[in-house]
Design a protein around this motif. Sequence first.
Motif, PDB file in Angstrom:
ATOM      1  N   VAL A  69       3.285  13.270 -17.571  1.00  6.90           N
ATOM      2  CA  VAL A  69       3.098  11.951 -16.964  1.00  6.90           C
ATOM      3  C   VAL A  69       1.688  11.507 -17.303  1.00  6.90           C
ATOM      4  O   VAL A  69       0.729  12.238 -17.093  1.00  6.90           O
ATOM      5  CB  VAL A  69       3.275  12.022 -15.431  1.00  6.90           C
ATOM      6  CG1 VAL A  69       2.949  10.684 -14.810  1.00  6.90           C
ATOM      7  CG2 VAL A  69       4.674  12.449 -15.086  1.00  6.90           C
ATOM      8  N   HIS A  70       1.599  10.322 -17.826  1.00 12.06           N
ATOM      9  CA  HIS A  70       0.285   9.762 -18.134  1.00 12.06           C
ATOM     10  C   HIS A  70      -0.021   8.687 -17.105  1.00 12.06           C
ATOM     11  O   HIS A  70       0.772   7.767 -16.902  1.00 12.06           O
ATOM     12  CB  HIS A  70       0.270   9.165 -19.539  1.00 12.06           C
ATOM     13  CG  HIS A  70       0.509  10.195 -20.598  1.00 12.06           C
ATOM     14  ND1 HIS A  70      -0.439  11.110 -20.958  1.00 12.06           N
ATOM     15  CD2 HIS A  70       1.599  10.468 -21.345  1.00 12.06           C
ATOM     16  CE1 HIS A  70       0.049  11.896 -21.900  1.00 12.06           C
ATOM     17  NE2 HIS A  70       1.283  11.535 -22.144  1.00 12.06           N
ATOM     18  N   PRO A  71      -1.167   8.784 -16.461  1.00 16.89           N
ATOM     19  CA  PRO A  71      -1.482   7.789 -15.434  1.00 16.89           C
ATOM     20  C   PRO A  71      -1.636   6.379 -15.995  1.00 16.89           C
ATOM     21  O   PRO A  71      -1.585   5.416 -15.246  1.00 16.89           O
ATOM     22  CB  PRO A  71      -2.790   8.291 -14.822  1.00 16.89           C
ATOM     23  CG  PRO A  71      -3.307   9.349 -15.713  1.00 16.89           C
ATOM     24  CD  PRO A  71      -2.184   9.818 -16.560  1.00 16.89           C
ATOM     25  N   GLU A  72      -1.776   6.253 -17.304  1.00 21.45           N
ATOM     26  CA  GLU A  72      -1.949   4.919 -17.888  1.00 21.45           C
ATOM     27  C   GLU A  72      -0.697   4.065 -17.761  1.00 21.45           C
ATOM     28  O   GLU A  72      -0.768   2.836 -17.807  1.00 21.45           O
ATOM     29  CB  GLU A  72      -2.323   5.030 -19.374  1.00 21.45           C
ATOM     30  CG  GLU A  72      -3.637   5.726 -19.650  1.00 21.45           C
ATOM     31  CD  GLU A  72      -3.494   7.232 -19.767  1.00 21.45           C
ATOM     32  OE1 GLU A  72      -2.436   7.715 -20.184  1.00 21.45           O
ATOM     33  OE2 GLU A  72      -4.448   7.925 -19.405  1.00 21.45           O
ATOM     34  N   ASP A 131      10.503   7.481 -11.565  1.00 18.99           N
ATOM     35  CA  ASP A 131      11.494   6.841 -12.430  1.00 18.99           C
ATOM     36  C   ASP A 131      11.291   5.332 -12.542  1.00 18.99           C
ATOM     37  O   ASP A 131      11.414   4.762 -13.615  1.00 18.99           O
ATOM     38  CB  ASP A 131      12.907   7.169 -11.950  1.00 18.99           C
ATOM     39  CG  ASP A 131      13.106   6.838 -10.481  1.00 18.99           C
ATOM     40  OD1 ASP A 131      12.122   6.479  -9.807  1.00 18.99           O
ATOM     41  OD2 ASP A 131      14.257   6.947 -10.012  1.00 18.99           O
ATOM     42  N   THR A 132      10.918   4.654 -11.446  1.00 17.88           N
ATOM     43  CA  THR A 132      10.749   3.195 -11.498  1.00 17.88           C
ATOM     44  C   THR A 132       9.293   2.782 -11.681  1.00 17.88           C
ATOM     45  O   THR A 132       9.027   1.610 -11.938  1.00 17.88           O
ATOM     46  CB  THR A 132      11.274   2.552 -10.203  1.00 17.88           C
ATOM     47  OG1 THR A 132      10.523   3.038  -9.095  1.00 17.88           O
ATOM     48  CG2 THR A 132      12.752   2.845 -10.014  1.00 17.88           C
ATOM     49  N   ARG A 133       8.364   3.724 -11.504  1.00 15.76           N
ATOM     50  CA  ARG A 133       6.921   3.469 -11.604  1.00 15.76           C
ATOM     51  C   ARG A 133       6.450   2.443 -10.574  1.00 15.76           C
ATOM     52  O   ARG A 133       5.479   1.731 -10.794  1.00 15.76           O
ATOM     53  CB  ARG A 133       6.541   3.035 -13.012  1.00 15.76           C
ATOM     54  CG  ARG A 133       6.820   4.091 -14.039  1.00 15.76           C
ATOM     55  CD  ARG A 133       6.326   3.671 -15.400  1.00 15.76           C
ATOM     56  NE  ARG A 133       6.652   4.707 -16.364  1.00 15.76           N
ATOM     57  CZ  ARG A 133       7.101   4.471 -17.576  1.00 15.76           C
ATOM     58  NH1 ARG A 133       7.266   3.243 -17.978  1.00 15.76           N
ATOM     59  NH2 ARG A 133       7.375   5.456 -18.392  1.00 15.76           N
ATOM     60  N   ARG A 134       7.163   2.349  -9.474  1.00 14.94           N
ATOM     61  CA  ARG A 134       6.830   1.415  -8.409  1.00 14.94           C
ATOM     62  C   ARG A 134       5.927   2.102  -7.395  1.00 14.94           C
ATOM     63  O   ARG A 134       6.134   3.263  -7.050  1.00 14.94           O
ATOM     64  CB  ARG A 134       8.115   0.943  -7.730  1.00 14.94           C
ATOM     65  CG  ARG A 134       7.936  -0.280  -6.868  1.00 14.94           C
ATOM     66  CD  ARG A 134       9.218  -0.616  -6.218  1.00 14.94           C
ATOM     67  NE  ARG A 134       9.406   0.444  -5.199  1.00 14.94           N
ATOM     68  CZ  ARG A 134      10.303   0.409  -4.245  1.00 14.94           C
ATOM     69  NH1 ARG A 134      11.161  -0.566  -4.195  1.00 14.94           N
ATOM     70  NH2 ARG A 134      10.397   1.372  -3.360  1.00 14.94           N
ATOM     71  N   LEU A 135       4.937   1.387  -6.885  1.00 14.92           N
ATOM     72  CA  LEU A 135       4.019   1.923  -5.884  1.00 14.92           C
ATOM     73  C   LEU A 135       4.762   2.103  -4.566  1.00 14.92           C
ATOM     74  O   LEU A 135       5.325   1.160  -4.021  1.00 14.92           O
ATOM     75  CB  LEU A 135       2.818   0.991  -5.701  1.00 14.92           C
ATOM     76  CG  LEU A 135       1.763   1.438  -4.697  1.00 14.92           C
ATOM     77  CD1 LEU A 135       1.096   2.731  -5.156  1.00 14.92           C
ATOM     78  CD2 LEU A 135       0.740   0.348  -4.491  1.00 14.92           C
ATOM     79  N   MET A 136       4.758   3.333  -4.052  1.00 12.63           N
ATOM     80  CA  MET A 136       5.470   3.641  -2.811  1.00 12.63           C
ATOM     81  C   MET A 136       4.516   3.665  -1.612  1.00 12.63           C
ATOM     82  O   MET A 136       4.874   3.202  -0.541  1.00 12.63           O
ATOM     83  CB  MET A 136       6.181   4.992  -2.921  1.00 12.63           C
ATOM     84  CG  MET A 136       7.168   5.083  -4.067  1.00 12.63           C
ATOM     85  SD  MET A 136       8.517   3.920  -3.924  1.00 12.63           S
ATOM     86  CE  MET A 136       9.427   4.620  -2.595  1.00 12.63           C
ATOM     87  N   ASP A 137       3.305   4.208  -1.791  1.00 11.06           N
ATOM     88  CA  ASP A 137       2.384   4.348  -0.670  1.00 11.06           C
ATOM     89  C   ASP A 137       0.962   4.496  -1.198  1.00 11.06           C
ATOM     90  O   ASP A 137       0.749   4.944  -2.292  1.00 11.06           O
ATOM     91  CB  ASP A 137       2.774   5.581   0.154  1.00 11.06           C
ATOM     92  CG  ASP A 137       2.159   5.561   1.542  1.00 11.06           C
ATOM     93  OD1 ASP A 137       1.565   4.553   1.924  1.00 11.06           O
ATOM     94  OD2 ASP A 137       2.299   6.590   2.240  1.00 11.06           O
ATOM     95  N   GLU A 138       0.018   4.098  -0.368  1.00 14.06           N
ATOM     96  CA  GLU A 138      -1.403   4.276  -0.668  1.00 14.06           C
ATOM     97  C   GLU A 138      -2.071   4.922   0.542  1.00 14.06           C
ATOM     98  O   GLU A 138      -1.817   4.544   1.671  1.00 14.06           O
ATOM     99  CB  GLU A 138      -2.094   2.928  -0.937  1.00 14.06           C
ATOM    100  CG  GLU A 138      -1.807   2.351  -2.280  1.00 14.06           C
ATOM    101  CD  GLU A 138      -2.663   1.109  -2.552  1.00 14.06           C
ATOM    102  OE1 GLU A 138      -3.431   0.689  -1.666  1.00 14.06           O
ATOM    103  OE2 GLU A 138      -2.548   0.567  -3.648  1.00 14.06           O
TER     104      GLU A 138
END
Length: 105
Positions: free
Chosen positions: A55-58, A93-100
Amino acid sequence: MTDETPEDDAPPLPADLRFLKTLVTVLTAVMILGVITIVMLLVIRLNGAGAPVLVHPEVFEIPEGVEAVGYSVIDGYTVIIGDDGVIRVFASDTRRLMDELNLRD
């Protein structure tokens, strides 16, 4: 003269002892095959562990000017730690932000 009788003159084993001897022989063979099978499965499993998940954070959307200090993949989620002290959890899988999670509050 000796009191020992040659093997040819030995009386045959009773039926119960023959059965027990056969049972022990079969059990020994099954245990040997079981150990060989377990060793083979371990070798196959450890050698064929598959490629690590890369996984690349970019590829995830993190704010401008924030650098990724660390990242990890846990149960289908990607956790990225930014240099701003915020931990961001994304669905892999979706690269969607879930939580911060803000560590500096």
